[in-house]
Design a protein around this motif. Sequence first.
Motif, mmCIF file in Angstrom:
data_model
loop_
_atom_site.group_PDB
_atom_site.id
_atom_site.type_symbol
_atom_site.label_atom_id
_atom_site.label_comp_id
_atom_site.label_asym_id
_atom_site.label_seq_id
_atom_site.Cartn_x
_atom_site.Cartn_y
_atom_site.Cartn_z
ATOM 1 N N SER A 1 -5.815 16.254 -1.491
ATOM 2 C CA SER A 1 -6.109 14.948 -0.892
ATOM 3 C C SER A 1 -5.211 13.858 -1.477
ATOM 4 O O SER A 1 -4.735 13.953 -2.608
ATOM 5 C CB SER A 1 -7.565 14.562 -1.141
ATOM 6 N N THR A 2 -5.014 12.831 -0.705
ATOM 7 C CA THR A 2 -4.291 11.655 -1.199
ATOM 8 C C THR A 2 -5.150 10.423 -0.948
ATOM 9 O O THR A 2 -6.140 10.470 -0.225
ATOM 10 C CB THR A 2 -2.942 11.484 -0.484
ATOM 11 N N ARG A 3 -4.743 9.330 -1.561
ATOM 12 C CA ARG A 3 -5.414 8.051 -1.361
ATOM 13 C C ARG A 3 -4.355 6.997 -1.111
ATOM 14 O O ARG A 3 -3.177 7.188 -1.460
ATOM 15 C CB ARG A 3 -6.256 7.691 -2.569
ATOM 16 N N LEU A 4 -4.760 5.894 -0.535
ATOM 17 C CA LEU A 4 -3.844 4.771 -0.335
ATOM 18 C C LEU A 4 -4.174 3.712 -1.371
ATOM 19 O O LEU A 4 -5.317 3.244 -1.437
ATOM 20 C CB LEU A 4 -4.001 4.224 1.081
ATOM 21 N N GLU B 1 0.833 -1.202 0.000
ATOM 22 C CA GLU B 1 0.000 0.000 0.000
ATOM 23 C C GLU B 1 0.868 1.253 0.000
ATOM 24 O O GLU B 1 1.818 1.356 0.774
ATOM 25 C CB GLU B 1 -0.916 0.005 1.225
ATOM 26 N N ARG B 2 0.548 2.163 -0.890
ATOM 27 C CA ARG B 2 1.323 3.409 -1.009
ATOM 28 C C ARG B 2 0.371 4.598 -1.102
ATOM 29 O O ARG B 2 -0.761 4.466 -1.565
ATOM 30 C CB ARG B 2 2.211 3.383 -2.262
ATOM 31 N N GLU B 3 0.867 5.744 -0.698
ATOM 32 C CA GLU B 3 0.090 6.971 -0.791
ATOM 33 C C GLU B 3 0.224 7.542 -2.196
ATOM 34 O O GLU B 3 1.321 7.548 -2.761
ATOM 35 C CB GLU B 3 0.578 7.983 0.237
ATOM 36 N N SER C 1 -8.153 1.166 -3.841
ATOM 37 C CA SER C 1 -7.918 2.563 -3.470
ATOM 38 C C SER C 1 -8.757 2.893 -2.248
ATOM 39 O O SER C 1 -9.971 2.685 -2.241
ATOM 40 C CB SER C 1 -8.295 3.491 -4.637
ATOM 41 N N ARG C 2 -8.079 3.383 -1.230
ATOM 42 C CA ARG C 2 -8.810 3.852 -0.038
ATOM 43 C C ARG C 2 -8.734 5.373 -0.035
ATOM 44 O O ARG C 2 -7.640 5.931 0.005
ATOM 45 C CB ARG C 2 -8.204 3.263 1.237
ATOM 46 N N GLU C 3 -9.876 5.982 -0.131
ATOM 47 C CA GLU C 3 -9.888 7.428 -0.250
ATOM 48 C C GLU C 3 -10.983 8.027 0.628
ATOM 49 O O GLU C 3 -11.864 7.321 1.113
ATOM 50 C CB GLU C 3 -10.074 7.846 -1.717
#
Lengths: 543, 188
Positions: free
Chosen positions: B118-121, B94-96, B137-139
Amino acid sequence: MKPIHRLRQLFTGAVFFLILPSGCEAPDQPAETHMAYKMKLSGDWRIDGDLPTQALLISLQGVANEDGPQLYLVYPEDWPYNYTPHLLEYLDKERNFTFKEIQSPVEALAKLKWNAKGYVVWDRSERTSLIVAFTAAGLEDAVVVSEEQIPLAEGAGLKMIEDFRGKFTGMSDLEIYQWAYDRYWHRCDQGFLTYMGGVGGDQMMPGIADYGMYRNSFFTDLSADPEDTLEFAMTNRILSEMNPLSLVLGWHSYVKDTEAQHISLLSSYQIRQEGLNTYPNMSFMTHVPLEEGFVFRNNHNVDPDSVLVPEPKVYITCIQTDGLGIGAYHKPGRGQVPYAWEVTMIWLETAPVMLEYFYKISTPNDYFIGSLGGPTYMYPKPTPREALPKMISIADSLRRRLDLRVFEIMDYSEGNRYMGNIDLPKEVVDAYYEGMPDVLGFINGYGPAYTFDMRDGRPFLSYDYYLSPDRPDADAIGDLKELATLNDLRPYYLVMHVRESSDIQRVKGILDGLGPEFEVVPLDVLLRMAAHTPTSATRYLTQ
Amino acid sequence: MKSKRPRLLEAALAGAVVLLLLAFHAVRISAQGEESALSGLWKLEGERSTDIDPWRECTYDIRQEESQLTLVKTLRASRYYQRDSISVIPDDQEREAPITPGKWMEQVHMGARVEAGSTRLVRARWEEGGKVLYLQSRETVQTSQGDAPVIIERRFHISEDGTTMALTEARSTRTAGSPLVYDFSRVE
């Protein structure tokens, strides 16, 4: 009626032989105040189709209705303002009008040419010549004809006033409008401007032309797109020479610019827009006064100070935008579910009987709201900040007279429902709260927006969903349920914009599919519940 | 009369060569450093896909640079468009990653948006022997009530001949409506 017209008719009687054999009666003017003519229009608006006939009749309407309501046109079922047959029935049954039907343009000219001083010939090979012809016809009390219709006009005893055949060949729109500006602008009523836009290409739908002529306005479809530098400059020049609070009738041209560009530019000059180009019969309706003693009464569902305690559920409310008279009001299903309708407040100035009609045929489930941004359609962000309070004050005055307790704002100057933002900065929200101190609340947006506030029990909410006419019902239900998941606090207040092309039966089907957690409520009920238990996060546009 | 047989033979041979090339293209997948068969420009086949209203067109432009895949999604309707770019290394870590701000591209008619900055993982991996790219994607989206977390899972499945790509999506917040299934054809 102007006496001089009677005299001229005597002299021109010799040409009636062209008309009488067609089976028409000799020209007669309606004997009673409420006697008028009606005529059906076809649904063909192509230059190579029926447009010449439609343009002739609409221009005749503008001339004939100069002194009173004489000619009412019945538009086809698929006309955007689909109420013309219903309003005709209302005038007949409720307002003591008696209508005689006219069957042909020949008969129309014979019966209604009293105010006409001549005709203006437009060039079918140069579409813009018709737009200029409407300007000339309004100023000269003339009808517009194509080359093929010249014998018809001559046969009715009319003389040529202007001939645009070949006059604009090879000229750009800018050059044509410059010519028209030089020739006519100084004679026009600069409190009005008619945008003969909407569809482009081989069609034109000039429903508003009668009223533009009646107002002696300049007709145009000049671009408001800054990238079209030359037309944009001329548009600015014209607007800059109009007074603040002037009225633009009609609509922008879809092939030249966007609604957002058009309204943004008008708003920057504090000029009001009242669309569309398809508005029918305004030169007729402007003469019909309100019924004696008529008072505008909205279908309120709550007292302004009532306390409504919401339950922990999803409350959804529906608003149809784009103004009264367009869309679902005359389609099946109205009255089955609570619905809010944008009111075209400017009709109070231009044709109040239109509002009387829509109020009188409303059901308890039809709730009217003020719109849109100002006294008519305007964007607050491009409006000069110092002028905004005045625009809001005028809108507030109209709102009060129409018994409207909710006001709606839309601002596409920085975005639309696809991209950008349609939000408002805090200082603009402040202006509305200060200028409309006793509304139940405000609604913002068109597509979803993100401006929310709550002051003194008056919620400022934005649309949370735009129900597209093209979205499959199952997916719309999925969207609304997903919104209820994303917004997991209860109560959740979901304001849904229903596009005018969705009828209420479709919307009811979607609402019925949402399940027991959802409850459909009238807009004023939702606002009073939101006032009691607010769950929206206060947010403004930040640069 | 001149025989048509030689011309038919030529056409058959040409077809076979095309199929061989496509098959060759299709098997060059999955391993790091090799060009993924997903690479290319893909255009949505609307009639075989879940509705994307208000958009009329959707494309994925997928490019590979060493082990990194970059997926650029573009949605268009008349003069308007939205574009989101996401770069992943399919190693299940997992990365940003940045996320395009503005209206939430999953459905712009819903009151949800992505705040600027904003960023997502994101997490990506190959599945089914390299035939499927899994991307999670976790956002966080902004709604009328505040911030809301969403997990989006996408599976990009390329066909055997490399000419079509099926994309299935699942969102943690979506419990109703049509399954989110999209068919793409290779443009280049």
